[in-house]
Design an enzyme around this catalytic site. Structure first.
Site, short mmCIF file in Angstrom:
data_model
loop_
_atom_site.label_atom_id
_atom_site.label_comp_id
_atom_site.label_asym_id
_atom_site.label_seq_id
_atom_site.Cartn_x
_atom_site.Cartn_y
_atom_site.Cartn_z
N LYS A 3 0.84 -1.19 0.00
CA LYS A 3 0.00 0.00 0.00
C LYS A 3 0.88 1.24 0.00
O LYS A 3 1.79 1.38 0.82
CB LYS A 3 -0.91 -0.02 1.23
N LEU A 4 0.63 2.14 -0.93
CA LEU A 4 1.50 3.29 -1.14
C LEU A 4 1.68 4.12 0.11
O LEU A 4 2.77 4.61 0.40
CB LEU A 4 0.96 4.16 -2.28
N SER A 5 0.60 4.28 0.89
CA SER A 5 0.69 5.14 2.07
C SER A 5 1.66 4.60 3.11
O SER A 5 2.09 5.33 4.00
CB SER A 5 -0.69 5.30 2.71
N LYS A 6 2.00 3.31 3.02
CA LYS A 6 2.92 2.71 3.98
C LYS A 6 4.36 2.69 3.47
O LYS A 6 5.25 2.16 4.15
CB LYS A 6 2.48 1.27 4.29
N SER A 7 4.60 3.27 2.29
CA SER A 7 5.93 3.18 1.71
C SER A 7 6.58 4.55 1.60
O SER A 7 5.95 5.59 1.80
CB SER A 7 5.85 2.56 0.31
#
Length: 294
Positions: A227-231
């Site tokens: 998930k992009l928000s976690k990267s």
């Protein structure tokens, strides 16, 4: 299901600046509200102080304004709505639908974190409060984009936390109370919250609240499929130059890229987006953010 005029919302938590994934949810919910001729609200979900970043709420609102995504009513803050949550909790306690729980996460480790009965041996001075979930509780609904979704809440989640032991309101209670209080007819948000919806529906039923329609937009994924928000790729969007990001989001939502290509003014681009938006083109599956991000 709601029969009232369309009322949607975007409800970020003030844990940092808005990134591309959160802007996908904001733009998607705004487009669906405008397409329906409805109203679009913004609510800051700031009931978890340990996770809150100072100044994040103001930064998020400034970013939305820079992108031309202005709410139709004053912004609401969950931190100013404790009385509503307390009233709902007291009602559930009085009805026997909620109960105090002294279990810690360590206590529940042997049950994979799923609470079905209290196992803690000590009494906490400030126990958590949980919603009592009966055995074999299955909740299903038809999502506006993801289709039919069902969950055995007792097996997947267990008794749902409503008030945490640290005194913070749980997201599940706050969001259900607020959506009802604000007359939200349509909840549009990211697919990471799809599996939270059955327990929210269960809580709506326990409180006698209306059930809104739900539509869960696909998540953005980084190159590793996370998930992009976690990267690390989840850097803040550029609020000084919103047009490239809006065009990128428009295409990510499955819309025809050519519709916005030649427009270089923000009001005109948003006006064209509303006119050209086709909900039937919305993508259902997760979106790889493979192209260079704006």
């Amino acid at each position: 299901m709601p029969s009232s005029p369309y009322r949607g919302r975007f409800a970020p938590s003030p844990t940092g600046p808005l990134h591309l994934g959160s802007m996908l949810a904001a733009f998607g919910s705004w487009l669906l509200a405008r397409h329906a001729g409805g109203r679009w609200l913004v609510r800051i979900e700031d009931v978890d102080p340990p996770r809150e970043v100072a100044g994040a709420a103001a930064s998020q609102l400034a970013t939305l304004a820079a992108f031309g995504l202005q709410p139709d009513e004053p912004v609401q803050y969950q931190s100013r709505r404790h009385g509503l949550y307390r009233a709902a909790l007291e009602r559930l306690l009085a009805d026997g639908r909620a109960f105090p729980c002294h279990c810690s996460r360590t206590d529940l480790a042997g049950q994979h974190g799923i609470h079905r009965h209290c196992v803690g041996g000590r009494q906490r001075p400030h126990p958590a409060i949980r919603l009592r979930v009966a055995d074999d509780t299955h909740v299903a609904f038809d999502d506006g984009l993801q289709g039919h979704f069902g969950q055995w809440v007792d097996r997947a989640v267990g008794d749902v936390v409503l008030l945490r032991a640290d005194g913070c309101w749980a997201y599940q209670l706050a969001v259900v109370v607020d959506d009802a209080a604000q007359g939200i007819s349509d909840v549009v948000r990211g697919a990471d919250l799809l599996d939270s919806t059955p327990r929210q529906i269960l809580l709506q039923r326990a409180l006698g609240l209306p059930q809104p329609r739900y539509l869960h937009l696909p998540l953005l994924l980084d190159a590793q499929g996370a998930k992009l928000s976690k990267s690390l790729a989840a850097r803040p969007v550029d609020a000084t130059d919103p047009l490239p990001t809006l065009r990128w989001l428009w295409a990510a939502l499955g819309q025809e890229a050519a519709e916005l290509e030649s427009i270089d003014a923000l009001p005109a681009l948003l006006q064209r987006a509303v006119a050209a938006f086709q909900p039937g083109r919305l993508r259902r599956d997760a979106i790889p953010a493979a192209r260079p991000l704006p």
